[in-house]
Write an enzyme that holds these catalytic residues in place. Structure first.
Site, PDB file in Angstrom:
ATOM      1  N   GLU A  26       7.513  -4.746  -6.217  1.00 22.85           N
ATOM      2  CA  GLU A  26       6.363  -5.638  -6.130  1.00 22.85           C
ATOM      3  C   GLU A  26       6.711  -7.125  -6.175  1.00 22.85           C
ATOM      4  O   GLU A  26       6.132  -7.902  -5.433  1.00 22.85           O
ATOM      5  CB  GLU A  26       5.380  -5.297  -7.254  1.00 22.85           C
ATOM      6  CG  GLU A  26       4.875  -3.858  -7.157  1.00 22.85           C
ATOM      7  CD  GLU A  26       3.886  -3.512  -8.243  1.00 22.85           C
ATOM      8  OE1 GLU A  26       2.738  -3.965  -8.167  1.00 22.85           O
ATOM      9  OE2 GLU A  26       4.274  -2.798  -9.179  1.00 22.85           O
ATOM     10  N   ASP A  84       1.389  -8.507  -5.591  1.00 26.14           N
ATOM     11  CA  ASP A  84       2.128  -9.146  -6.683  1.00 26.14           C
ATOM     12  C   ASP A  84       3.286  -9.987  -6.170  1.00 26.14           C
ATOM     13  O   ASP A  84       3.663 -10.964  -6.824  1.00 26.14           O
ATOM     14  CB  ASP A  84       2.615  -8.088  -7.660  1.00 26.14           C
ATOM     15  CG  ASP A  84       1.501  -7.619  -8.588  1.00 26.14           C
ATOM     16  OD1 ASP A  84       1.114  -8.392  -9.480  1.00 26.14           O
ATOM     17  OD2 ASP A  84       0.998  -6.505  -8.384  1.00 26.14           O
ATOM     18  N   HIS A 100      -9.609  -0.728  -5.565  1.00 33.41           N
ATOM     19  CA  HIS A 100      -9.382  -1.926  -6.372  1.00 33.41           C
ATOM     20  C   HIS A 100     -10.695  -2.677  -6.542  1.00 33.41           C
ATOM     21  O   HIS A 100     -11.599  -2.545  -5.716  1.00 33.41           O
ATOM     22  CB  HIS A 100      -8.336  -2.818  -5.699  1.00 33.41           C
ATOM     23  CG  HIS A 100      -6.969  -2.234  -5.749  1.00 33.41           C
ATOM     24  ND1 HIS A 100      -6.326  -1.987  -6.930  1.00 33.41           N
ATOM     25  CD2 HIS A 100      -6.130  -1.833  -4.779  1.00 33.41           C
ATOM     26  CE1 HIS A 100      -5.141  -1.467  -6.668  1.00 33.41           C
ATOM     27  NE2 HIS A 100      -4.995  -1.356  -5.386  1.00 33.41           N
ATOM     28  N   ARG A 159      -0.969  -2.924   1.283  1.00 34.78           N
ATOM     29  CA  ARG A 159      -1.695  -4.095   1.792  1.00 34.78           C
ATOM     30  C   ARG A 159      -3.088  -4.163   1.190  1.00 34.78           C
ATOM     31  O   ARG A 159      -3.708  -3.153   0.889  1.00 34.78           O
ATOM     32  CB  ARG A 159      -1.818  -4.036   3.318  1.00 34.78           C
ATOM     33  CG  ARG A 159      -0.494  -4.141   4.046  1.00 34.78           C
ATOM     34  CD  ARG A 159      -0.687  -4.155   5.552  1.00 34.78           C
ATOM     35  NE  ARG A 159       0.573  -4.310   6.263  1.00 34.78           N
ATOM     36  CZ  ARG A 159       1.135  -5.483   6.519  1.00 34.78           C
ATOM     37  NH1 ARG A 159       0.529  -6.592   6.145  1.00 34.78           N
ATOM     38  NH2 ARG A 159       2.279  -5.565   7.174  1.00 34.78           N
ATOM     39  N   ARG A 204      -0.213   7.321  -9.623  1.00 35.26           N
ATOM     40  CA  ARG A 204       0.566   6.112  -9.874  1.00 35.26           C
ATOM     41  C   ARG A 204       0.545   5.796 -11.365  1.00 35.26           C
ATOM     42  O   ARG A 204      -0.484   5.890 -12.013  1.00 35.26           O
ATOM     43  CB  ARG A 204       0.013   4.925  -9.084  1.00 35.26           C
ATOM     44  CG  ARG A 204       0.858   3.652  -9.261  1.00 35.26           C
ATOM     45  CD  ARG A 204       0.477   2.557  -8.295  1.00 35.26           C
ATOM     46  NE  ARG A 204      -0.754   1.891  -8.641  1.00 35.26           N
ATOM     47  CZ  ARG A 204      -0.935   0.560  -8.584  1.00 35.26           C
ATOM     48  NH1 ARG A 204       0.060  -0.228  -8.211  1.00 35.26           N
ATOM     49  NH2 ARG A 204      -2.098   0.023  -8.878  1.00 35.26           N
ATOM     50  N   ARG A 263      -4.356  -9.388 -12.579  1.00 32.37           N
ATOM     51  CA  ARG A 263      -4.061  -8.619 -11.372  1.00 32.37           C
ATOM     52  C   ARG A 263      -4.176  -9.522 -10.154  1.00 32.37           C
ATOM     53  O   ARG A 263      -4.918 -10.504 -10.152  1.00 32.37           O
ATOM     54  CB  ARG A 263      -5.015  -7.433 -11.251  1.00 32.37           C
ATOM     55  CG  ARG A 263      -4.774  -6.384 -12.311  1.00 32.37           C
ATOM     56  CD  ARG A 263      -5.549  -5.110 -12.035  1.00 32.37           C
ATOM     57  NE  ARG A 263      -5.234  -4.111 -13.039  1.00 32.37           N
ATOM     58  CZ  ARG A 263      -4.169  -3.313 -12.993  1.00 32.37           C
ATOM     59  NH1 ARG A 263      -3.328  -3.413 -11.989  1.00 32.37           N
ATOM     60  NH2 ARG A 263      -3.951  -2.429 -13.934  1.00 32.37           N
TER      61      ARG A 263
END
Length: 913
Positions: free
Chosen positions: A528, A568, A142, A606, A412, A744
């Protein structure tokens, strides 16, 4: 050398570099700003603090952009060096403790198994736990890691030199040489751009992941295996762990959710990079073992099966150098056998895997794990125990752990894109023209019908009209092709982001069946938002009673993996409501799996910060609902956590053993219900009430207050963060203006951390605790007796300590609407103070982190050096936003300084997103 001495040494060397590379005048300016920041923090009264702050502001406002750049770089690099010094001190403390206590120090595997034995876990119960044990860490990329890999390598070399200075007892001339080497690396750091000049490609992120796999995990994981086996021999003799109980997976190159840069071609190349690392590393290990195992057959005769295998291989076609070795070392069978296997791997390294996966034909790979393992096991049977252990056993374990794929690659994709893909395919096949727009019930009816029918004969290999559909359909074909040619081990589960109903999961099942890759494919719903977490048990129950999906589960050994998202859910409902929803979801997910005879694996998404499920991993694991962890645990290691937890091998080992220890201790409750620490019903009722209050408080601010989005975008550097070249994925899920709903979770948290609000990690908690503060005794009892609630409060306390409302106030000056800024800041500050006071009342401490003096001292030591970066950042943001042309050369220069401050604040607070 003590920590303070190490920091002083590094600071002096940095000062020398600044004077040499810039000028003595700029160094003095930096020192003046540092002294003013220290004076502000050390002021004994408000007047002195105000005077020091005024001096800082005057200094910063007087700086040119170029001078500000030097100041920002100096403080940023200082924090990188301080972080190294603290890590070095941690390593020394760990070594000192093991030297004093032995291998059974706190949270080691020896200590953990001793505690389980003392708690009454029998051999039979431990055997049951071991049979189910599987821990998998999932590396993700990320956009939170603000450092370049180039600079991480330089910092690693500085750390190595520090270690030699501190523990190697160097001679005076050697010590001076080491200091010179450190200064040289600091000089190189100073003269290297701290920020990337181009956004990294997905494959750059993959290579970063493979760096950690090859340089850290390759050694660390076999060590964990060896330590668990040794602890079992001591406390549970006769028991062994399964061959693959601790493994790795990755999302880099497979996570397509909102990232248009992850294509089928990129995923195929990622699989090649994974396999290439494993093949090369195994080849090197076997070549090294061949040189070591020069044993004569006359002294150590091989078992007959090994002799037969060797004779069969030598009688066939072999490379020329193997023929040479067979003649030269005819009496050394182990050298020959290992050399043959190494040659097989060398041959396999020439496999053009990307082309094979994207092309046609199903030629088998040049080497397989099934061909490597049997001869190695025959060698192990032949060798003396002393030689069958050590490095030979470590390599044999690596083949179990990493196979020929290094780390499993997860895939994903977002549920909406999957539905759109199937909708277009069905429209083209004239099977359902409105599938993607239909209700959940209507989509279910279509899916039920199609899952009961054969694959449509008219479905083309390159189906799809739009580019997105063709790309998604190609992904399923790639999965099928990969499994057909290279086997199932290369790929992890298929994860569905924003799962809202059973149809989302059945959509993937249908696409996988049509592509020929359904059997054994773990289809993982990701829940989420708070509402989705609450709906999870209903969705799973519908799936478990669905004939086609139940049939599919049988091909997955009746196991269902479920992913729960911390990021989220926090952005959706706030810190307390999200954490309570996650806790209850784990209970209900486990319960519905039990009711339907399905074995659950919970996958925890996490992140690095408390707002995204971060904090000490071992404490978080122990805080899971009793009975929900049954030896099976999967967790993401995101962004900056890779560098924070795994850049140093000693610290990587410590983190890994703490995870394994926590999983074993938490899982013991599942094998002996008498050990389960039941949560009192009244405690749950209190949490229900507090979560409702926190939800309302958080939603009222973030989603219902007019002007809040404008306040957030003006009072934080989120727009500048969205421009950073720190990840391959866009900041927002959808194009358009940044909003809370589409940004995000990572940049959402990152922006609040930068401006020192740290709002997502505590907002709403104060109102919730205050609503129950009249029953303080119950809250204190919950804190003392409920690991979940204790972790909740402790993590919030850490976040409050890192927040700073005095610094945050300066960011509010950037908000054009002054009335809005004052009203919202007053509201946020009141909640901060309410949260702080309630936390201290519950844990009984006089001030934040008083119960954790080491971390408190670290934060207090860092604050005077973080503050100047915040003041510089605010000033640069003010100048940038005042420019008439936001894309002019001056704007770019200002953004360069802002990027430096972002790096520095992240390093100083040891948090990004």
């Amino acid at each position: 050398m003590e920590l303070s001495q190490t920091i002083h040494l590094l600071g002096d060397l940095l000062g020398e570099v600044i004077k040499a590379c810039e000028s003595p005048a700029l160094f003095e300016a930096e020192e003046r700003l540092r002294r003013q920041a220290l004076a502000r923090r050390n002021a004994t009264d408000a007047a002195a603090a105000a005077e020091a702050e005024a001096a800082i502001l005057a200094e910063v406002q007087a700086h040119t952009t170029d001078t500000a750049r030097v100041m920002a770089r100096a403080f940023t690099l200082y924090f990188d060096l301080v972080n190294l010094a603290e890590e070095s001190e941690r390593v020394r403390a760990l070594r000192r403790r093991e030297r004093e206590v032995g291998p059974a120090y706190d949270e080691s595997l020896f200590d953990t198994l001793a505690r389980l034995r003392q708690r009454g876990i029998s051999h039979e119960q431990m055997a049951k736990l071991l049979r189910s044990l599987h821990i998998e860490l999932v590396l993700t990329a990320h956009p939170t890691e603000a450092k370049r890999r180039t600079n991480l390598s330089k910092l690693s070399r500085i750390h190595a030199a520090l270690q030699q200075l501190q523990t190697g007892e160097p001679l005076p001339r050697e010590a001076e040489s080491l200091r010179a080497a450190i200064r040289a690396e600091i000089t190189a750091l100073w003269l290297t751009d701290l920020a990337r000049t181009a956004r990294p490609a997905v494959t750059d992120e993959v290579r970063t992941a493979m760096y950690y796999v090859g340089e850290v995990f390759w050694q660390a994981l076999p060590r964990m295996y060896a330590e668990l086996e040794a602890a079992l021999r001591e406390h549970y003799p006769g028991l062994s762990a399964p061959p693959r109980w601790l493994t790795l997976a990755s999302w880099m190159g497979g996570d397509r959710d909102g990232n248009p840069n992850v294509t089928t071609a990129v995923t195929a190349e990622t699989l090649r990079l994974h396999r290439g690392l494993a093949v090369t590393r195994h080849q090197e290990a076997l070549q090294d073992l061949a040189r070591r195992l020069s044993l004569s057959a006359r002294r150590v005769a091989p078992v007959p099966e090994l002799q037969d295998w060797l004779q069969a291989r030598l009688s066939g076609e072999v490379p020329g150098h193997i023929t040479y070795l067979a003649n030269r070392y005819a009496a050394e069978p182990y050298r020959l056998a290992l050399s043959i296997l190494a040659a097989d791997l060398e041959h396999a390294a020439q496999d053009n895997m990307t082309a094979r996966l994207l092309g046609s034909g199903d030629h088998r790979p040049l080497v397989s794990l099934e061909a490597l393992v049997p001869p190695l096991d025959l060698i192990a049977r032949s060798l003396p125990p002393e030689l069958a252990g050590g490095e030979f056993l470590a390599e044999r374990r690596r083949l179990d752990i990493f196979g020929l794929h290094a780390a499993r690659l997860d895939v994903r994709e977002d549920s909406l894109r999957l539905a759109a893909t199937l909708g277009e395919l069905l429209r083209g096949l004239d099977l359902d023209v409105n599938f993607a727009r239909n209700s959940e019930e209507e989509r279910r009816a279509t899916l039920d019908r199609l899952l009961a029918e054969p694959r449509p004969a008219a479905l083309a290999a390159n189906a799809g009209i739009t580019r997105d559909t063709a790309e998604t359909w190609a992904l399923f074909q790639l999965i099928a092709r990969t499994r057909r040619i290279y086997g199932d081990a290369l790929l992890g589960p298929f994860i569905i982001s924003m799962t809202r109903g059973p149809a989302d999961v059945l959509t993937v099942l249908l696409l996988a069946r049509w592509a020929g890759c359904a059997d054994g494919l773990f289809i993982v719903p990701l829940f989420e938002t708070v509402n989705d977490l609450e709906a999870a048990p209903r969705i799973l129950a519908a799936l478990f009673t669905h004939p086609a999906y139940r049939q599919h589960l049988a091909t997955c050994d009746n196991e269902q993996m479920v992913m729960i998202g911390y990021s989220d859910s926090n952005k959706d409902g706030g810190y307390l409501a999200a954490n309570w929803a996650l806790y209850r979801a784990q209970e209900t997910i486990t319960r519905v799996c039990d009711e339907h005879g399905v074995r659950p694996t919970l996958f925890h998404g996490r992140g690095g910060t408390v707002a995204r499920g971060g904090g000490p991993a071992n404490r978080a694991i122990r805080a899971q609902p009793p009975g929900t962890m049954r030896g099976r645990f999967r967790m993401t290691e995101q962004g900056e956590n890779l560098a924070l937890r795994y850049a140093n091998p000693a610290l990587a080992h410590r983190h890994l053993e703490q995870i394994v220890s926590a999983v074993l201790l938490a899982s013991a409750e599942a094998v002996d219900g008498s050990l389960s620490s039941a949560v009192l019903p009244e405690w749950r009722s209190i949490l229900d009430r507090m979560a409702a209050v926190a939800w309302r408080e958080y939603r009222a601010l973030v989603y219902e207050t007019p002007g809040f989005v404008e306040f957030w975008r003006a009072a934080t550097p989120v727009d500048e963060i969205s421009r950073l070249r720190i990840g391959s994925r866009p900041t927002a899920r959808r194009a358009g203006e940044l909003q809370v709903t589409n940004v995000r979770a990572i940049p959402w948290v990152f922006s609040w951390m930068q401006s020192r609000f740290n709002l997502p990690s505590w907002y709403g908690l104060g109102a919730a605790l205050q609503s129950q503060i009249s029953d303080l005794q119950s809250l204190q009892a919950m804190y003392a007796g409920w690991p979940f609630f204790r972790a909740l409060i402790d993590n919030a306390e850490m976040s409050l300590m890192k927040a700073d409302m005095e610094i945050a106030a300066h960011y509010t000056a950037l908000v054009p609407d002054r009335a809005l800024a004052k009203a919202l800041f007053r509201r946020i500050r009141a909640e901060f103070e309410r949260t702080r006071d309630a936390v201290l009342a519950i844990n009984g401490q006089p001030e934040l982190l008083a119960g954790n003096p080491i971390i408190r001292r670290s934060i207090l030591r860092r604050n005077p050096y973080v503050d100047p970066l915040n003041f510089i950042q605010v000033e640069m943001l003010r100048r940038l936003r005042a420019l008439p042309d936001p894309e002019c050369a001056e704007a770019e220069a200002l953004r360069e300084v802002i990027v430096l401050t972002i790096n520095g604040i992240a390093a100083g607070l040891r948090n990004t997103g």
